[in-house]
Write a protein that holds these residues in place. Structure first.
Motif, short mmCIF file in Angstrom:
data_model
loop_
_atom_site.label_atom_id
_atom_site.label_comp_id
_atom_site.label_asym_id
_atom_site.label_seq_id
_atom_site.Cartn_x
_atom_site.Cartn_y
_atom_site.Cartn_z
N CYS A 95 0.84 -1.20 0.00
CA CYS A 95 0.00 0.00 0.00
C CYS A 95 0.87 1.24 0.00
CB CYS A 95 -0.94 -0.01 1.20
SG CYS A 95 -0.08 -0.13 2.77
N GLU A 100 -3.62 3.31 -4.51
CA GLU A 100 -4.89 2.65 -4.13
C GLU A 100 -5.63 2.21 -5.40
OE1 GLU A 100 -9.06 3.83 -1.89
OE2 GLU A 100 -7.28 5.08 -1.56
N TYR A 102 -8.57 -0.65 -7.47
CA TYR A 102 -9.73 -1.55 -7.38
C TYR A 102 -9.96 -2.21 -8.73
CZ TYR A 102 -10.34 1.02 -3.09
OH TYR A 102 -10.11 1.58 -1.86
N THR A 117 -17.52 -3.29 2.85
CA THR A 117 -16.61 -3.62 3.96
C THR A 117 -16.17 -5.07 3.83
OG1 THR A 117 -18.53 -4.19 5.32
CG2 THR A 117 -17.68 -1.96 5.54
N VAL A 134 -16.55 -1.28 -3.00
CA VAL A 134 -15.40 -0.90 -2.16
C VAL A 134 -14.82 0.41 -2.67
CG1 VAL A 134 -13.32 -1.79 -1.04
CG2 VAL A 134 -14.93 -3.39 -2.07
N SER A 138 -14.60 4.18 -0.72
CA SER A 138 -13.35 4.94 -0.58
C SER A 138 -13.47 6.30 -1.25
CB SER A 138 -12.19 4.15 -1.19
OG SER A 138 -11.01 4.92 -1.16
N TYR A 139 -14.09 6.32 -2.41
CA TYR A 139 -14.28 7.58 -3.14
C TYR A 139 -15.06 8.58 -2.26
CZ TYR A 139 -16.17 10.79 -6.67
OH TYR A 139 -16.52 11.91 -7.37
N ARG A 141 -15.38 8.59 1.04
CA ARG A 141 -14.57 9.01 2.20
C ARG A 141 -13.57 10.09 1.79
NH1 ARG A 141 -14.52 3.49 3.37
NH2 ARG A 141 -12.46 3.24 2.38
N ARG A 142 -12.92 9.87 0.67
CA ARG A 142 -11.92 10.86 0.22
C ARG A 142 -12.58 12.20 -0.13
NH1 ARG A 142 -6.79 9.71 -1.41
NH2 ARG A 142 -6.03 7.58 -1.22
N TRP A 151 -9.24 10.00 -10.19
CA TRP A 151 -8.92 8.58 -10.36
C TRP A 151 -8.68 8.30 -11.83
CZ3 TRP A 151 -9.20 5.07 -6.07
CH2 TRP A 151 -9.67 5.65 -4.88
N LYS A 188 -6.10 5.29 -7.83
CA LYS A 188 -5.96 6.68 -7.41
C LYS A 188 -4.92 7.37 -8.27
CE LYS A 188 -6.88 10.23 -5.05
NZ LYS A 188 -6.38 11.01 -6.18
#
Length: 382
Positions: A95, A100, A102, A117, A134, A138-139, A141-142, A151, A188
């Motif tokens: 990581c 990041e 997907y 999750t 997923v 994340s998108y 949250r960011r 992205w 990302k």
């Protein structure tokens, strides 16, 4: 004195690297090229996706060597690389060097969708997993944190800039993949890359790596920066010449192609000097150690599944690793190519290195054909 003669077949008409290797083998006087369908060869320079692995190593009295590792696509297809990194405990640190990412399957393929999750658990137990939920989590949250929302969607098997979209709109990215109809990776985007001056331009780094039949890993000492001809503009995501450094895109779409570097290529000597002058840092101490560590990590985690040490035939392979560097001089792995081309001026040295390191170590040449000790190998063992 009887000179040992070896035989090889060359089946890939499109590989400029192995065309050069073939020439160099013949020039030793100890290698003879056979017709492509002759099974009694010592060495096969084959086509990457059409190799008869199951038939290798079964010719009585013949050691056979082939120029690809079976299973190396785990590293060389973008989706497979992401899955490998996420599901391999030894790569837990990845990581820190893989953006990041997907794996997204188009909806018409009806691939099982991982929950937002515990998605990794789903991926470990299911060979095909769509990570769109997923990614969306994340998108969101960011976006809420104001933490970079750009992205890039890339076709898993794509090359030369095809099947790519850069966007800060999650729906647009997923719709693009659904319309493309094939598996993609959403990654990302590195929004603050190290830029070259003059011109405020993006670049990526291509490094060539050779893995021999003993699974020793060698880094070619020369690397090349593939540079953009246009200024980097984070506010205009549509301008591919600003964001993608692929030669075909720059050559076809940029009016400034070749303005800053011939063929939009900068080699390590010049880059090293640039880093010293512009950033007061050394390539050898800041960037290369990171590159070497990433390369080692990638190969060590797949060694048990692809090594040919205990098989009836042996493999070697040349890989092309593509990296980017951010403004903090941190190195990121972008992708790995399993059949890389090479900068024109490097062909002689690189291809002779393949002969010396990967082929002559299995099929030794007589003393008269060997290079003199003063000629150092262009490959550095990692």
């Amino acid at each position: 004195m009887n000179v040992i003669m070896y035989t090889f077949v060359a089946r890939d008409e499109n590989s400029s690297v192995y065309a050069e290797v073939s020439k160099r083998l013949v020039s030793t006087g100890q290698w003879k090229r056979l017709k492509r369908d002759n099974p009694r060869f010592n060495l096969m320079l084959g086509e990457r996706n059409r190799l008869p692995f199951g038939r290798l190593g079964h010719e009585p009295g013949l050691m056979q060597l082939v120029n690809y590792y079976r299973g190396a696509d785990k590293l060389c297809r973008k989706a497979s690389l992401v899955k490998l990194v996420k599901t391999t405990p030894e790569l837990a640190e990845a990581c820190s060097w893989l953006p990041e990412s997907y794996v997204i399957y188009p909806t018409n393929l009806k691939t099982p969708v991982a929950p937002a999750t515990n998605g990794i658990n789903h991926m470990i137990h299911s060979p095909k997993t769509d990570e769109r939920e997923v990614f969306l989590a994340s998108y969101s949250r960011r976006k809420e944190a104001g933490d970079g929302t750009v992205w890039i969607a890339k076709s898993s098997a794509g090359a030369k800039g095809a099947g790519i979209l850069i966007s800060s709109d999650a729906s647009e990215l997923l719709e693009f993949i659904d319309n493309q109809g094939q598996v993609h990776v959403i990654q990302k985007y590195l929004e603050r890359p190290l830029l070259l001056e003059p011109g405020h331009r993006k670049f990526d780094i291509r490094s060539w790596v050779l893995v021999d039949h003993q699974y020793s890993i060698y880094l070619y000492k020369e690397g090349v920066l593939r540079t953009s001809s246009e200024p980097y503009d984070s506010s205009d995501l549509q301008d591919k010449t600003s964001h993608l450094t692929n030669h075909c895109i720059q050559k076809e779409h940029s009016k400034n192609y070749g303005k800053y570097e011939e063929g939009n290529e900068m080699f390590f000597d010049e880059f090293s000097q640039y880093l010293l002058n512009s950033h007061n840092t050394a390539l050898d101490s800041s960037i290369l150690p990171q590159i070497k560590q990433i390369i080692r990590s990638c190969f060590l985690c797949i060694e048990p599944t692809i090594s040919t040490k205990h098989l009836s035939y042996q493999s070697f392979q040349l890989f092309g690793f593509d990296f980017m560097v951010d403004e903090d001089l941190k190195v990121w792995l972008i992708e790995i190519n399993g059949a890389p081309a090479c900068a024109q001026k490097l062909y002689p040295e690189l291809c002779q290195g393949i002969v010396d390191v990967a082929i002559s170590s299995v099929f030794p040449l007589s003393d008269s054909s060997q290079k003199t000790p003063s000629q150092q190998s262009p490959f550095i063992k990692l």
